[in-house]
Design a protein around this motif. Structure first.
Motif, mmCIF file in Angstrom:
data_model
loop_
_atom_site.group_PDB
_atom_site.id
_atom_site.type_symbol
_atom_site.label_atom_id
_atom_site.label_comp_id
_atom_site.label_asym_id
_atom_site.label_seq_id
_atom_site.Cartn_x
_atom_site.Cartn_y
_atom_site.Cartn_z
ATOM 1 N N ALA A 81 0.851 -1.190 0.000
ATOM 2 C CA ALA A 81 0.000 0.000 0.000
ATOM 3 C C ALA A 81 0.888 1.242 0.000
ATOM 4 N N ILE A 82 0.574 2.168 -0.891
ATOM 5 C CA ILE A 82 1.361 3.403 -0.986
ATOM 6 C C ILE A 82 0.513 4.636 -0.709
ATOM 7 N N GLY A 83 -0.749 4.441 -0.521
ATOM 8 C CA GLY A 83 -1.633 5.574 -0.272
ATOM 9 C C GLY A 83 -3.061 5.100 -0.136
ATOM 10 N N GLU A 84 -3.949 6.056 -0.284
ATOM 11 C CA GLU A 84 -5.359 5.763 -0.065
ATOM 12 C C GLU A 84 -6.210 6.695 -0.924
ATOM 13 N N GLN A 85 -7.256 6.148 -1.496
ATOM 14 C CA GLN A 85 -8.251 6.959 -2.197
ATOM 15 C C GLN A 85 -9.450 7.085 -1.268
ATOM 16 N N ARG A 86 -10.004 8.291 -1.229
ATOM 17 C CA ARG A 86 -11.157 8.518 -0.348
ATOM 18 C C ARG A 86 -12.313 9.101 -1.144
ATOM 19 N N LEU A 87 -13.511 8.668 -0.790
ATOM 20 C CA LEU A 87 -14.736 9.208 -1.351
ATOM 21 C C LEU A 87 -15.304 10.161 -0.307
ATOM 22 N N LEU A 88 -15.436 11.431 -0.695
ATOM 23 C CA LEU A 88 -15.856 12.463 0.244
ATOM 24 C C LEU A 88 -17.223 13.022 -0.109
ATOM 25 N N SER A 89 -17.894 13.521 0.907
ATOM 26 C CA SER A 89 -19.146 14.240 0.738
ATOM 27 C C SER A 89 -18.947 15.620 1.371
ATOM 28 N N SER A 90 -19.391 16.633 0.661
ATOM 29 C CA SER A 90 -19.270 18.000 1.175
ATOM 30 C C SER A 90 -20.664 18.545 1.449
ATOM 31 N N GLY A 91 -20.843 19.034 2.643
ATOM 32 C CA GLY A 91 -22.144 19.580 3.023
ATOM 33 C C GLY A 91 -21.974 20.774 3.935
ATOM 34 N N PRO A 92 -23.063 21.286 4.440
ATOM 35 C CA PRO A 92 -23.012 22.452 5.312
ATOM 36 C C PRO A 92 -22.155 22.236 6.568
ATOM 37 N N GLN A 93 -22.053 21.002 7.009
ATOM 38 C CA GLN A 93 -21.265 20.722 8.208
ATOM 39 C C GLN A 93 -19.824 20.339 7.890
ATOM 40 N N GLY A 94 -19.422 20.486 6.636
ATOM 41 C CA GLY A 94 -18.040 20.201 6.247
ATOM 42 C C GLY A 94 -17.913 18.913 5.458
ATOM 43 N N LEU A 95 -16.685 18.432 5.382
ATOM 44 C CA LEU A 95 -16.394 17.206 4.643
ATOM 45 C C LEU A 95 -16.665 15.977 5.498
ATOM 46 N N LYS A 96 -17.151 14.939 4.830
ATOM 47 C CA LYS A 96 -17.418 13.680 5.495
ATOM 48 C C LYS A 96 -16.814 12.578 4.625
ATOM 49 N N VAL A 97 -16.030 11.680 5.215
ATOM 50 C CA VAL A 97 -15.449 10.559 4.477
ATOM 51 C C VAL A 97 -16.512 9.461 4.375
ATOM 52 N N LEU A 98 -16.869 9.129 3.138
ATOM 53 C CA LEU A 98 -17.872 8.089 2.909
ATOM 54 C C LEU A 98 -17.238 6.716 2.789
ATOM 55 N N GLY A 99 -15.992 6.682 2.342
ATOM 56 C CA GLY A 99 -15.296 5.410 2.186
ATOM 57 C C GLY A 99 -13.860 5.650 1.782
ATOM 58 N N SER A 100 -13.043 4.626 1.946
ATOM 59 C CA SER A 100 -11.647 4.723 1.542
ATOM 60 C C SER A 100 -11.175 3.368 1.025
#
Length: 78
Positions: free
Chosen positions: A49-68
């Motif tokens: 493993a050399i890194g990570e991809q993340r799926l993010l959601s952006s909303g009024p309360q900021g960023l939220k990680v949905l998955g990695s």
């Protein structure tokens, strides 16, 4: 912590892969690999493993990680 992936093929057919993380991840996969001899048609590809991809959601309360998901690259066999 390092993550490792062992890709397992037999007679040219992909059987699957095993991922391992933690302080002894590489040693655990080496123990498993020792049970898969080339004389029985097994071929192994090692990845780290050399890194990570993340799926993010952006909303009024900021960023939220949905998955990695880990990103792997090939390494020489130990």
């Amino acid at each position: 912590m390092s993550g490792y992936r062992l890709v397992i093929l037999q007679h040219g057919t992909l059987l699957g892969h095993l991922d391992s993380t933690g302080p002894q991840a590489r040693q655990h996969l080496q123990q498993l690999a020792a049970r898969l001899p080339a004389t029985e048609g097994f071929a192994l590809q090692w990845q780290q493993a050399i890194g990570e991809q993340r799926l993010l959601s952006s909303g009024p309360q900021g960023l939220k990680v949905l998955g990695s998901q880990a990103v792997y690259q090939d390494i020489p066999a130990p």
